[in-house]
Write a protein that holds these residues in place. Sequence first.
Motif, PDB file in Angstrom:
ATOM      1  N   LYS A 169      -2.791  -8.534  -4.755  1.00 52.21           N
ATOM      2  CA  LYS A 169      -1.671  -7.336  -5.082  1.00 52.21           C
ATOM      3  C   LYS A 169      -0.228  -7.850  -4.499  1.00 52.21           C
ATOM      4  O   LYS A 169       0.724  -7.041  -4.633  1.00 52.21           O
ATOM      5  CB  LYS A 169      -2.140  -6.103  -4.046  1.00 52.21           C
ATOM      6  CG  LYS A 169      -3.063  -5.388  -4.794  1.00 52.21           C
ATOM      7  CD  LYS A 169      -3.150  -3.877  -4.193  1.00 52.21           C
ATOM      8  CE  LYS A 169      -4.312  -3.151  -4.615  1.00 52.21           C
ATOM      9  NZ  LYS A 169      -4.366  -1.625  -4.277  1.00 52.21           N
ATOM     10  N   ASN A 228       6.683  -8.877  -4.416  1.00 50.39           N
ATOM     11  CA  ASN A 228       6.074  -7.914  -5.336  1.00 50.39           C
ATOM     12  C   ASN A 228       4.621  -7.610  -4.628  1.00 50.39           C
ATOM     13  O   ASN A 228       3.792  -8.135  -4.423  1.00 50.39           O
ATOM     14  CB  ASN A 228       5.624  -8.452  -6.722  1.00 50.39           C
ATOM     15  CG  ASN A 228       6.902  -8.991  -7.560  1.00 50.39           C
ATOM     16  OD1 ASN A 228       7.142 -10.092  -7.390  1.00 50.39           O
ATOM     17  ND2 ASN A 228       7.722  -8.316  -8.160  1.00 50.39           N
ATOM     18  N   GLY A 284       1.976  -4.737  -5.588  1.00 48.34           N
ATOM     19  CA  GLY A 284       1.622  -3.644  -6.429  1.00 48.34           C
ATOM     20  C   GLY A 284       2.776  -3.296  -7.539  1.00 48.34           C
ATOM     21  O   GLY A 284       3.302  -4.354  -8.272  1.00 48.34           O
ATOM     22  N   LYS A 285       3.249  -2.083  -7.704  1.00 54.02           N
ATOM     23  CA  LYS A 285       4.484  -1.916  -8.596  1.00 54.02           C
ATOM     24  C   LYS A 285       5.714  -1.641  -7.823  1.00 54.02           C
ATOM     25  O   LYS A 285       6.574  -1.227  -8.680  1.00 54.02           O
ATOM     26  CB  LYS A 285       3.943  -0.201  -9.327  1.00 54.02           C
ATOM     27  CG  LYS A 285       2.762  -0.580  -9.944  1.00 54.02           C
ATOM     28  CD  LYS A 285       2.626   0.788 -10.788  1.00 54.02           C
ATOM     29  CE  LYS A 285       1.658   0.911 -11.725  1.00 54.02           C
ATOM     30  NZ  LYS A 285       1.439   1.727 -12.887  1.00 54.02           N
ATOM     31  N   PHE A 289      10.959  -0.329  -8.918  1.00 54.05           N
ATOM     32  CA  PHE A 289       9.643   0.363  -9.158  1.00 54.05           C
ATOM     33  C   PHE A 289       9.234   0.251 -10.412  1.00 54.05           C
ATOM     34  O   PHE A 289       9.978   0.676 -11.289  1.00 54.05           O
ATOM     35  CB  PHE A 289       9.775   1.719  -8.573  1.00 54.05           C
ATOM     36  CG  PHE A 289      10.097   1.842  -7.288  1.00 54.05           C
ATOM     37  CD1 PHE A 289       9.468   1.877  -6.099  1.00 54.05           C
ATOM     38  CD2 PHE A 289      11.658   2.041  -6.882  1.00 54.05           C
ATOM     39  CE1 PHE A 289       9.940   1.981  -4.670  1.00 54.05           C
ATOM     40  CE2 PHE A 289      12.254   2.418  -5.461  1.00 54.05           C
ATOM     41  CZ  PHE A 289      11.139   2.496  -4.598  1.00 54.05           C
ATOM     42  N   ALA A 290       8.004  -0.313 -10.804  1.00 49.06           N
ATOM     43  CA  ALA A 290       7.523  -0.278 -12.217  1.00 49.06           C
ATOM     44  C   ALA A 290       6.722   1.070 -12.551  1.00 49.06           C
ATOM     45  O   ALA A 290       6.152   1.420 -11.436  1.00 49.06           O
ATOM     46  CB  ALA A 290       6.570  -1.473 -12.357  1.00 49.06           C
ATOM     47  N   PHE A 291       6.911   1.565 -13.454  1.00 50.89           N
ATOM     48  CA  PHE A 291       6.328   2.737 -13.947  1.00 50.89           C
ATOM     49  C   PHE A 291       5.709   2.832 -15.202  1.00 50.89           C
ATOM     50  O   PHE A 291       5.915   1.864 -16.126  1.00 50.89           O
ATOM     51  CB  PHE A 291       7.063   3.953 -13.561  1.00 50.89           C
ATOM     52  CG  PHE A 291       8.464   4.246 -14.336  1.00 50.89           C
ATOM     53  CD1 PHE A 291       8.810   4.666 -15.586  1.00 50.89           C
ATOM     54  CD2 PHE A 291       9.467   3.644 -13.692  1.00 50.89           C
ATOM     55  CE1 PHE A 291       9.761   4.846 -16.144  1.00 50.89           C
ATOM     56  CE2 PHE A 291      10.759   3.541 -14.091  1.00 50.89           C
ATOM     57  CZ  PHE A 291      10.790   4.116 -15.337  1.00 50.89           C
TER      58      PHE A 291
END
Length: 109
Positions: free
Chosen positions: A30, A72, A74-75, A107-109
Amino acid sequence: LNTTNKDDYDYGNKFTGNLLFYYKLLVNSKMRVAPNVGIRYEHAEQDLSNKQFDVTQSGGNMTSAILGTEFNIGKVSFGANWQAPVHQNLGNHRVEAGNRVMTHVSFAF
């Protein structure tokens, strides 16, 4: 692109470009660490007062060396870099920029 404000002052247009090289290292499933190195170029046109007078203490260009790290998990990504001027001509040599530090979180979504 900049426009004239209510005081009839027109800030010069500005261009900024970066070239960064990353090397991503996988820490675990992760987490990644990405050290980076690069170069940044900035150019700004001179400001204009009353649509006719160049503001000589404005405008110019600068090239900076960049060194940083990004993480990085996770997101979520976060990082920082240090920017050191290697060449500059700001405000007709009346302005001298120092080192900078930039931080970021995404933040990745």
